[in-house]
Motif scaffolding. Structure first.
Motif, mmCIF file in Angstrom:
data_model
loop_
_atom_site.group_PDB
_atom_site.id
_atom_site.type_symbol
_atom_site.label_atom_id
_atom_site.label_comp_id
_atom_site.label_asym_id
_atom_site.label_seq_id
_atom_site.Cartn_x
_atom_site.Cartn_y
_atom_site.Cartn_z
ATOM 1 N N ALA A 254 3.427 11.104 -3.875
ATOM 2 C CA ALA A 254 3.163 12.229 -2.980
ATOM 3 C C ALA A 254 2.846 11.780 -1.559
ATOM 4 N N VAL A 255 2.515 10.506 -1.380
ATOM 5 C CA VAL A 255 2.236 9.977 -0.042
ATOM 6 C C VAL A 255 3.573 9.723 0.644
ATOM 7 N N ARG A 256 3.970 10.610 1.520
ATOM 8 C CA ARG A 256 5.267 10.495 2.186
ATOM 9 C C ARG A 256 5.212 11.206 3.535
ATOM 10 N N VAL A 257 5.596 10.493 4.592
ATOM 11 C CA VAL A 257 5.724 11.079 5.922
ATOM 12 C C VAL A 257 7.155 10.835 6.396
ATOM 13 N N ASP A 258 7.498 11.345 7.575
ATOM 14 C CA ASP A 258 8.877 11.245 8.045
ATOM 15 C C ASP A 258 9.317 9.812 8.315
ATOM 16 N N ASP A 259 8.383 8.969 8.723
ATOM 17 C CA ASP A 259 8.700 7.577 9.052
ATOM 18 C C ASP A 259 8.607 6.720 7.783
ATOM 19 N N PRO A 260 9.723 6.154 7.279
ATOM 20 C CA PRO A 260 9.672 5.354 6.052
ATOM 21 C C PRO A 260 8.723 4.162 6.134
ATOM 22 N N ALA A 261 8.668 3.508 7.287
ATOM 23 C CA ALA A 261 7.780 2.347 7.430
ATOM 24 C C ALA A 261 6.319 2.780 7.317
ATOM 25 N N ARG A 262 5.995 3.918 7.918
ATOM 26 C CA ARG A 262 4.628 4.429 7.836
ATOM 27 C C ARG A 262 4.304 4.889 6.415
ATOM 28 N N THR A 263 5.300 5.466 5.736
ATOM 29 C CA THR A 263 5.107 5.849 4.340
ATOM 30 C C THR A 263 4.731 4.628 3.509
ATOM 31 N N ALA A 264 5.467 3.541 3.679
ATOM 32 C CA ALA A 264 5.196 2.313 2.925
ATOM 33 C C ALA A 264 3.807 1.782 3.235
ATOM 34 N N GLN A 265 3.415 1.851 4.516
ATOM 35 C CA GLN A 265 2.096 1.360 4.919
ATOM 36 C C GLN A 265 0.987 2.190 4.269
ATOM 37 N N LEU A 266 1.139 3.500 4.301
ATOM 38 C CA LEU A 266 0.134 4.372 3.700
ATOM 39 C C LEU A 266 0.061 4.183 2.183
ATOM 40 N N ARG A 267 1.206 4.024 1.566
ATOM 41 C CA ARG A 267 1.197 3.820 0.107
ATOM 42 C C ARG A 267 0.500 2.528 -0.270
ATOM 43 N N ARG A 268 0.702 1.481 0.521
ATOM 44 C CA ARG A 268 -0.001 0.220 0.237
ATOM 45 C C ARG A 268 -1.508 0.424 0.313
ATOM 46 N N ARG A 269 -1.946 1.236 1.260
ATOM 47 C CA ARG A 269 -3.386 1.501 1.395
ATOM 48 C C ARG A 269 -3.934 2.181 0.144
ATOM 49 N N TYR A 270 -3.266 3.244 -0.285
ATOM 50 C CA TYR A 270 -3.779 4.010 -1.424
ATOM 51 C C TYR A 270 -3.498 3.312 -2.746
ATOM 52 N N LEU A 271 -2.461 2.477 -2.779
ATOM 53 C CA LEU A 271 -2.233 1.659 -3.962
ATOM 54 C C LEU A 271 -3.391 0.688 -4.156
ATOM 55 N N ALA A 272 -3.887 0.110 -3.052
ATOM 56 C CA ALA A 272 -5.025 -0.808 -3.154
ATOM 57 C C ALA A 272 -6.242 -0.094 -3.749
ATOM 58 N N LEU A 273 -6.454 1.163 -3.352
ATOM 59 C CA LEU A 273 -7.571 1.929 -3.911
ATOM 60 C C LEU A 273 -7.374 2.184 -5.403
ATOM 61 N N HIS A 274 -6.161 2.562 -5.782
ATOM 62 C CA HIS A 274 -5.884 2.823 -7.190
ATOM 63 C C HIS A 274 -6.031 1.556 -8.031
ATOM 64 N N LEU A 275 -5.517 0.444 -7.518
ATOM 65 C CA LEU A 275 -5.618 -0.803 -8.275
ATOM 66 C C LEU A 275 -7.071 -1.223 -8.456
ATOM 67 N N ASP A 276 -7.870 -1.039 -7.416
ATOM 68 C CA ASP A 276 -9.287 -1.378 -7.538
ATOM 69 C C ASP A 276 -9.959 -0.504 -8.592
ATOM 70 N N ALA A 277 -9.546 0.755 -8.672
ATOM 71 C CA ALA A 277 -10.114 1.660 -9.670
ATOM 72 C C ALA A 277 -9.633 1.332 -11.082
ATOM 73 N N LEU A 278 -8.427 0.806 -11.208
ATOM 74 C CA LEU A 278 -7.859 0.483 -12.519
ATOM 75 C C LEU A 278 -8.409 -0.821 -13.085
ATOM 76 N N ARG A 279 -8.803 -1.726 -12.206
ATOM 77 C CA ARG A 279 -9.248 -3.043 -12.673
ATOM 78 C C ARG A 279 -10.613 -2.940 -13.356
ATOM 79 N N ALA A 280 -10.790 -3.747 -14.381
ATOM 80 C CA ALA A 280 -12.068 -3.747 -15.108
ATOM 81 C C ALA A 280 -13.167 -4.306 -14.210
ATOM 82 N N HIS A 281 -14.217 -3.518 -14.002
ATOM 83 C CA HIS A 281 -15.379 -3.932 -13.208
ATOM 84 C C HIS A 281 -16.635 -3.622 -14.002
ATOM 85 N N GLY A 282 -17.621 -4.466 -13.875
ATOM 86 C CA GLY A 282 -18.900 -4.140 -14.488
ATOM 87 C C GLY A 282 -19.530 -2.955 -13.790
#
Length: 223
Positions: free
Chosen positions: A172-200
């Motif tokens: 769902a993260v998509r803007v008109d500029d493909p490069a900006r879309t990729a940049q934003l997705r990397r940001r929110y992917l990092a958040l999702h990955l941190d949430a998925l990883r096992a943490h105490g």
């Protein structure tokens, strides 16, 4: 061991009309992905215009919109399967569980293959091959989740049916500029990955991951 003279000659690269047809087909498929991700209801003429080919040439290659959508969706599912199989093979070879899992998730998001599933499902008739590929995707994701959890890398309250929803959120993260879309997705992917990883001390997820039947609803509409 065969000597160089024993080996069959390498296939000659396509020439002339064959090469032109291959280029046109690649252009058509790339144009179809662009056009139908933007508007799944777009006509075939929009694909022809985007690809820079004539409408007649497009219909000579694909009998209709269903066939074209089946092709690009099949390509996406096969790429998804390849990414998952690569991650499983890495684990089989002794690779780090989190690195393999993260690499798979990043590959899916960066290649944007899940966007095709979300946007196009329900807009065309499915096929037995597509259903087989979708089943294989589910099996591989379940295996990756189980192995990452067994290694203590992935939080234990995540299920394999959670991942399609994570991919959908990132799609769902998509803007008109493909490069900006990729940049934003990397940001929110990092958040999702941190949430998925096992943490105490991670908060426990609320009950109720999506069911298999809920995930199949889109595909059921296209069958």
């Amino acid at each position: 061991m065969p000597t160089p003279s024993d080996r069959p000659p390498a296939a000659a690269p396509p020439r002339g009309r064959q090469a032109e047809a291959a280029r046109n087909d690649a252009a058509i498929l790339e144009a179809a992905r662009t056009v139908f991700l933007r508007d799944p209801a777009a006509p075939m003429a929009a694909v022809a215009h985007e690809a820079g080919v004539g409408v007649g040439g497009l219909y000579r290659r694909y009998a209709g919109k269903d066939e074209l959508l089946q092709t690009i969706c099949g390509d996406g599912l096969r790429h998804f399967v390849a990414l998952a199989e690569e991650a499983v093979a890495d684990l089989d070879g002794g690779g780090d569980a989190w690195t393999s899992f993260e690499g798979f998730v990043r590959g899916v998001v960066e290649s944007d293959v899940h966007a095709l599933t979300v946007r196009l499902a329900g807009t065309f008739r499915s096929t037995p091959e597509l259903r087989t590929l979708a089943t294989r995707v589910g099996e591989l994701v379940a295996a990756l989740v189980a192995r990452a959890q067994q290694a203590g890398a992935l939080r234990s309250d995540v299920t394999d049916t959670d991942l399609p929803m994570v991919f959908e959120q990132l799609t769902a993260v998509r803007v008109d500029d493909p490069a900006r879309t990729a940049q934003l997705r990397r940001r929110y992917l990092a958040l999702h990955l941190d949430a998925l990883r096992a943490h105490g001390g991670s908060a426990t997820l609320p009950d109720g991951p999506p069911t298999a039947s809920e995930l199949r609803e889109r595909w059921d509409r296209s069958h």
